[in-house]
Each structure stands twice: as C-alpha cells, then as structure tokens.
Design a protein around this motif. Structure first.
Motif, PDB file in Angstrom:
ATOM      1  N   ASP A  12       4.558  32.535 -14.206  1.00 55.54           N
ATOM      2  CA  ASP A  12       4.237  34.320 -14.589  1.00 55.54           C
ATOM      3  C   ASP A  12       3.812  34.194 -16.570  1.00 55.54           C
ATOM      4  O   ASP A  12       2.892  34.854 -16.479  1.00 55.54           O
ATOM      5  CB  ASP A  12       5.501  35.039 -14.924  1.00 55.54           C
ATOM      6  N   VAL A  13       4.673  32.658 -17.436  1.00 56.77           N
ATOM      7  CA  VAL A  13       3.457  32.198 -18.551  1.00 56.77           C
ATOM      8  C   VAL A  13       2.214  32.010 -18.229  1.00 56.77           C
ATOM      9  O   VAL A  13       1.103  32.461 -19.188  1.00 56.77           O
ATOM     10  CB  VAL A  13       4.721  30.924 -19.211  1.00 56.77           C
ATOM     11  N   LEU A  14       2.486  31.137 -17.061  1.00 61.87           N
ATOM     12  CA  LEU A  14       0.561  30.253 -17.622  1.00 61.87           C
ATOM     13  C   LEU A  14      -0.848  31.643 -16.846  1.00 61.87           C
ATOM     14  O   LEU A  14      -1.316  31.714 -17.276  1.00 61.87           O
ATOM     15  CB  LEU A  14       0.723  29.097 -16.209  1.00 61.87           C
ATOM     16  N   LEU A  15       0.422  32.145 -15.689  1.00 61.92           N
ATOM     17  CA  LEU A  15      -0.069  33.387 -15.273  1.00 61.92           C
ATOM     18  C   LEU A  15      -1.325  34.297 -16.403  1.00 61.92           C
ATOM     19  O   LEU A  15      -2.368  34.838 -16.725  1.00 61.92           O
ATOM     20  CB  LEU A  15      -0.138  34.689 -13.720  1.00 61.92           C
ATOM     21  N   THR A  16      -0.581  35.086 -17.050  1.00 61.84           N
ATOM     22  CA  THR A  16      -0.442  35.719 -18.623  1.00 61.84           C
ATOM     23  C   THR A  16      -1.093  34.964 -19.681  1.00 61.84           C
ATOM     24  O   THR A  16      -2.793  35.396 -19.826  1.00 61.84           O
ATOM     25  CB  THR A  16       0.937  35.952 -19.422  1.00 61.84           C
ATOM     26  N   LEU A  17      -0.945  33.854 -19.888  1.00 57.53           N
ATOM     27  CA  LEU A  17      -1.652  32.408 -20.955  1.00 57.53           C
ATOM     28  C   LEU A  17      -3.126  32.879 -20.364  1.00 57.53           C
ATOM     29  O   LEU A  17      -4.025  32.678 -21.167  1.00 57.53           O
ATOM     30  CB  LEU A  17      -0.942  31.530 -21.445  1.00 57.53           C
ATOM     31  N   LEU A  18      -3.528  32.263 -18.753  1.00 51.94           N
ATOM     32  CA  LEU A  18      -4.836  32.106 -17.976  1.00 51.94           C
ATOM     33  C   LEU A  18      -5.286  33.909 -17.724  1.00 51.94           C
ATOM     34  O   LEU A  18      -7.023  33.781 -18.716  1.00 51.94           O
ATOM     35  CB  LEU A  18      -4.710  31.397 -16.844  1.00 51.94           C
ATOM     36  N   GLY A  19      -4.808  34.556 -18.173  1.00 54.10           N
ATOM     37  CA  GLY A  19      -5.360  35.753 -18.274  1.00 54.10           C
ATOM     38  C   GLY A  19      -6.142  36.196 -19.386  1.00 54.10           C
ATOM     39  O   GLY A  19      -6.928  36.637 -19.417  1.00 54.10           O
TER      40      GLY A  19
END
Length: 464
Positions: free
Chosen positions: A379-386
């Motif tokens: 979830d952290v990586l998804l949000t940062l990549l978004g």
C-alpha cells in the motif's frame, strides 16, 4: 592511483573502478550482499556515495561497467548515446546532477529532451544519492506517453494491466476474471495473461479469446499473452490476432541469453508486431518485463550491482519503443530484495530510472510469500508510485495470483489509488467505461456504477 577516493569520517576510502563504486554506494540490497559486492558497513556506503557525488557525468561515457567488446547491451548504450541531448548537463558531476534534477530547470519538456542523452549508469548513480521523496518528486515531473488502441501515460492518468491468470488456462475462469476486472475499471494498459502452457496452439487460442472479448465489446484496449517472443513470432506467422509482443529482458547480454533472446531477436519480434498494424491510435507494440536481481540469478551480472543492471535493461527496452515496461519488483524473492523496505526503495528507483531514460514505466507492486513484506508495504509503495506518476500497475482478483503464486495489487487497489490521488483511466478507456455505465460522474469525479451492464450480466450468466 586509478579509481575513486574520498576522505570520510577521518578515513581515506578508495574504490578501484566505477562498477565497484556504484555497488558500494547502493542502499542496502540483499542481492548485492549475496553477490559479495555490497558495502561492508554503513560508513563505507556513505563514503562511496560521497565519492560518487564527485564523479563527472562524462566519466560514464569513458568507463563502461561491462566492457564494450564483451556485451551487446553496452554497445547499444554507447552507440546510441545522444551527445547533443546530453550537452545541457555534460558539465555536471553526479551530485550536481541531483541538484539540477531537484531544481526548477528540470521540467517535463527539459527532461524529455534530456532522456536520449542519459545512460543507465548515470541515472542509476544519481538515484543512489536520492532519498525517497527525491525519487518521487523528480519522477512526477516526467511523462512518457505511448499509444496502441488507447493513449497511456498522460498526466493525471493511472492505467492497469488486467491479469486474469488461471492455473490451467481455463477459458471460463479467465473470462470471469476479465469481466470482474472490467467492472472495476481495470484493463486499460493491457489485458495480459501469463499462460500456463507454452504450446503455440494454446497461446493462439488464448489470443483469439481475448480478441473476441475486446472486439465483441469494442473495448479500446490491447491484449497480450506473455509467451516467449519466439512463440509470439510463430503465432503471428500462423495468423494469430497479436496486439503486443512480450518478452522478459535484462541488462546484460549474458542475462538476456539466459532468457533465450538477444537484440536481433527482439528486433525480429518488434518488426513482426508492427507488420500487423492492429493499433488504432498508435504503433507501440512491445511489452517488456524486468526485475532487480535477474542478472545475478543467471550469474550474468559481471560484478555490477543489481539496480544498475536493472537500469541497463531500460536501455534495451527503449530501443524498441515499447507501449509498456513493467518492473516486477518483489517477484524474484527475498534473496534479492529481502523485505518491504528494500522492495519499496527498489520500486521507486526503477520507476525513477526508467522515466528519466524515456521509458513508459509500470510496476507490479508485489512480494512472494516467503519475503519479509506484507500488504501494508505494498500500500505504501502503491501510494508513492501513484504520486510519482506511474504509468500503470497490476489488477488481479483479490491481489492473489493463483497461477504464479505471489501477492500483488487487486482491482480494488487501483480504485483506491485513483480516488485518493485524483487519477483517471486512459481517456479512450474512460469514455468506454462511461458508455457502458461502469463509471458514473459524481460531483466532478468518476465512481463505479451501481449496476452491472446488461451486456456483462448476460456474459456472466453464460459462464459455467
């Protein structure tokens, strides 16, 4: 004395060559430790980063991490380097380049013009000096736009690969996953199947099924069955409805050989895909997947750190003007990226490096069940990549791939990222979702429709 030296912590540190310096400067990475090339301590790592910051960018043209005579990827990098595009930053050191990238001169237009002048080793080097927010900020300024049946990579857009894998390639199971994904607004980057079978005949049947779904519902997207490029070339020869030509690639000639490919074979696949002319709004026909650690796992890294090897894979990709490039960041396992912290950092590095090189980067935000990672990390990586402007992510039922047996992002994860970050699907696909009443406008934003469209309800009723 040849090499690179610096004074840090009251001690003189020396690094014998460029590939050693790059490896020692890399943030902690399980694969580099496995290869025996990582820094022995945090002090040595910081000293290497200090020395790396002083290296002129021009030096990366003069010293190859893998000799020109030994590696066709090195030859590709050097022979295609655009010195005119490089000129605006040619006078900078790696540390100066970091400052330039974080400054006002690094705009969408200037970064696009600079891309052909950058080598993978340059962008890998500068990424090693950056913290997480730096990787996000710079990447968010870069847009790499591609097109086939829709237009991908636009600002404010987030696309998904709908991945309807099935352990036996069962048509009904795949169809159910496709419909489920479409009903959640997924599939604008590609509807792509990892086949359980390597039979050319079976691959052709899967291609025909996907072509029937896309054509039958007039969906502005593209399909791909992720078979070896030689299988896809043979399928094209037999008249199969191929949209995208897929291949896993790596950053060294020897690693690509382990995948059964070389640059000449990729060129053959590229030309075969172009020959069909199936794109309606563009001609980007290649889909590549990569991952940190692939060269090391094939014993083909030449002592180069895994992140720099990964960046070199993007030079291979950009030579063939791909529609999609996907770093499958946590899939290769904890031997290479041990835990959630390493996976998050690696995903942001890959996206940053690929975008600076002009590659349309996506990310399979994932982990294997034996890694020290969980869905909170993803979830952290998804949000940062978004926030960083990733072109596309994966969409898989429940986030659990029942054929490849790993954990990744679900259809719902894409909904989350789009809603929280104000992102939308590809424009042509978004218009189709609206026409199908899958998406509805509400207070200026799109939300999923409350009803299943009649056409999809009928299709679902036909499934066994």
């Amino acid at each position: 004395m040849a090499g690179f030296s610096t004074l840090a912590g009251g001690q003189r540190w020396h690094f014998g060559d460029l590939k050693t310096l790059l490896a020692k400067a890399t943030p902690r990475r399980a694969g580099d430790q496995l290869a025996g090339i990582a820094a022995d301590s945090d002090r040595e790592r910081v000293a290497a980063q200090m020395a790396l910051a002083e290296v002129p960018l021009r030096h990366f043209i003069e010293e190859a991490v893998i000799p020109y005579e030994q590696d066709e990827v090195t030859r590709l990098i050097i022979d295609r380097h655009d010195r005119q595009a490089f000129a605006p930053v040619a006078h900078l050191t790696v540390g100066d380049f970091r400052d330039w990238l974080l400054g006002d001169a690094a705009t969408e237009a200037s970064l696009a013009a600079l891309a052909p002048g950058l080598t993978p080793e340059m962008v890998a080097a500068v990424s090693k000096l950056m913290r997480v927010q730096d990787l996000v900020l710079v990447a968010s300024r870069v847009r790499v736009r591609t097109a086939f049946r829709n237009s991908l990579g636009g600002r404010g857009r987030l696309s998904t690969r709908l991945q309807p894998n099935h352990p036996t390639d069962d048509a009904a199971g795949i169809a159910a996953s496709v419909l489920d994904g479409l009903l959640h607004g997924n599939g604008d980057a590609v509807i792509g199947i990892n086949p359980a079978s390597d039979s050319t005949g079976d691959i052709i049947e899967l291609l025909k099924m996907l072509d029937g779904v896309i054509g039958g519902y007039q969906i502005p997207t593209q399909s791909c069955v992720l078979a070896h490029v030689t299988t896809t070339i043979e399928a094209i020869r037999r008249g199969a409805p191929v949209d995208l030509v897929f291949q896993s690639i790596a950053g060294t000639e020897r690693a690509n050989t382990s995948f059964g490919v070389n640059l000449a074979l990729l060129q053959e696949g590229y030309e075969a895909g172009l020959s069909l002319g199936r794109g309606s709004v563009g001609r980007n026909v290649m889909y590549f997947e990569t991952g940190q650690g692939s060269a090391l796992s094939a014993d083909a890294h030449h002592g180069v750190d895994q992140q720099t090897c990964e960046a070199r894979a993007y030079a291979v990709a950009r030579a063939f003007e791909p529609l999609l490039v996907n770093t499958v960041v946590g899939f290769i396992g904890p031997e290479y990226l041990y835990d959630g912290k390493q996976i998050i950092r690696a995903g942001l590095e890959d996206h940053f490096c690929g975008k600076l090189l002009g590659v349309p980067m996506g990310c399979d935000i994932c982990y294997t069940n034996h890694a020290e990672a969980d869905q909170d990390d993803m979830d952290v990586l998804l949000t940062l990549l978004g926030a960083a402007g990733i072109n596309f992510i994966m969409g898989i039922p429940g986030g659990d791939d029942v054929m490849l047996h790993y954990q990744t992002t679900s259809f719902h994860d894409a909904l989350y990222a789009r809603q929280v970050l104000g992102l939308r699907p590809a424009p042509e696909f978004e218009a189709w979702l609206e026409r199908m009443d899958i998406l509805k406008r509400h207070e200026g934003r799109f939300r999923l429709g409350a009803q299943v469209p009649d056409a999809f309800r009928q299709a679902l009723a036909r499934l066994p």
